[in-house]
Design an enzyme around this catalytic site. Sequence first.
Site, PDB file in Angstrom:
ATOM      1  N   ARG A   1       7.726  -6.194   9.019  1.00  0.00           N
ATOM      2  CA  ARG A   1       8.422  -4.958   8.671  1.00  0.00           C
ATOM      3  C   ARG A   1       8.953  -4.300   9.934  1.00  0.00           C
ATOM      4  NH1 ARG A   1       7.484  -2.652   3.660  1.00  0.00           N
ATOM      5  NH2 ARG A   1       8.083  -0.669   4.585  1.00  0.00           N
TER       6      ARG A   1
ATOM      7  N   GLU B   1       0.827  -1.214   0.000  1.00  0.00           N
ATOM      8  CA  GLU B   1       0.000   0.000   0.000  1.00  0.00           C
ATOM      9  C   GLU B   1       0.864   1.268   0.000  1.00  0.00           C
ATOM     10  OE1 GLU B   1      -3.530   2.178   2.612  1.00  0.00           O
ATOM     11  OE2 GLU B   1      -3.203   0.015   2.829  1.00  0.00           O
ATOM     12  N   ARG B   2       2.014   1.245   0.687  1.00  0.00           N
ATOM     13  CA  ARG B   2       2.888   2.421   0.701  1.00  0.00           C
ATOM     14  C   ARG B   2       3.366   2.752  -0.714  1.00  0.00           C
ATOM     15  NH1 ARG B   2       7.501   1.828   2.642  1.00  0.00           N
ATOM     16  NH2 ARG B   2       7.973   3.898   3.429  1.00  0.00           N
ATOM     17  N   ARG B   3       3.731   1.735  -1.489  1.00  0.00           N
ATOM     18  CA  ARG B   3       4.194   1.978  -2.856  1.00  0.00           C
ATOM     19  C   ARG B   3       3.062   2.552  -3.705  1.00  0.00           C
ATOM     20  NH1 ARG B   3       6.389  -2.884  -1.539  1.00  0.00           N
ATOM     21  NH2 ARG B   3       4.981  -4.148  -2.802  1.00  0.00           N
TER      22      ARG B   3
END
Length: 298
Positions: free
Chosen positions: A129, A92-94
């Site tokens: 992570r 989702e961050r990408r």
Amino acid sequence: MAMPDDAARPRLGRGLAALIGDFPTERSSYDREQRKVAVEFLRPNPRNPRRSFSETELKELAESIRMRGVIQPVVVRPLPGVPGTYEIVAGERRWRAAQIAGHTEIPIVVLHLDEKASLEYAILENVQRSDLNAIEEASGYERLMNEFKYTQRELAEILGKSRSHLANTLRLLQLPPAIQDRVINAEISAGHARALLSVRNPEAVAKRIVTEGLSVREIEAIATAEAEASSAEKPELTRTRRVVEKNAEIRTLEQTLARVLGFGVAVKAKPSGEGEIRIRYSNADEFEALCKKLDTAA
């Protein structure tokens, strides 16, 4: 103890890399396909344990994407009931950073996962992570245990975490929501949060951490003082107990034992030279983890 459907799916410890082809000699039991898709056809995963995204980090990632593109594809699955639309399983961050960078398309790997597998891998990808905050990490562990009936021992082995780490992290979910939010927003550390579990009014002490910059040791000292005061208030102890102030050496010993064991420790010393050491645990799992630590130390 093996899960009933272990034979039907990869072990959690293999992670998503094995599914998207980082191990070309293996064949995944899941269908997969890689392509590019417009960013507006992706949807965030509501099961993602990550609740906060740093704007600074997203901007830094966006700048990298402007220069080099999206190197690692986002892992998705078809969104049930919405043809041509996908739910993000990992990345989702990408996806967010690519939009900030002005990209209209993003590379994806499509996995045909059911609800259970989607939840499992969404949590796994995030709890492994290093930049998850402690509350998000604890929530991920709790979801895995609740949804898939893992015990702490099983989950620790699968994720490569120590049993005590899991137990101590899960205890943070016992804190009031306001304090959990402070951890999520990086106002207080995970060490502060663990120490707050032992004080009478954690929210009031949490405010002091922010305004006065209290250290973890200072919070532990508050908890110890409160425990002593509570014992002194009992009538039967008030009549017989001779108050003995702990010297600096005793307090240092308490703090050292607490750090080594991962549990609250209180040392009671008497003028005669006698005394006792008390170790506080909250449930059977913590007791078992403590016994294991003591057995290893022996």
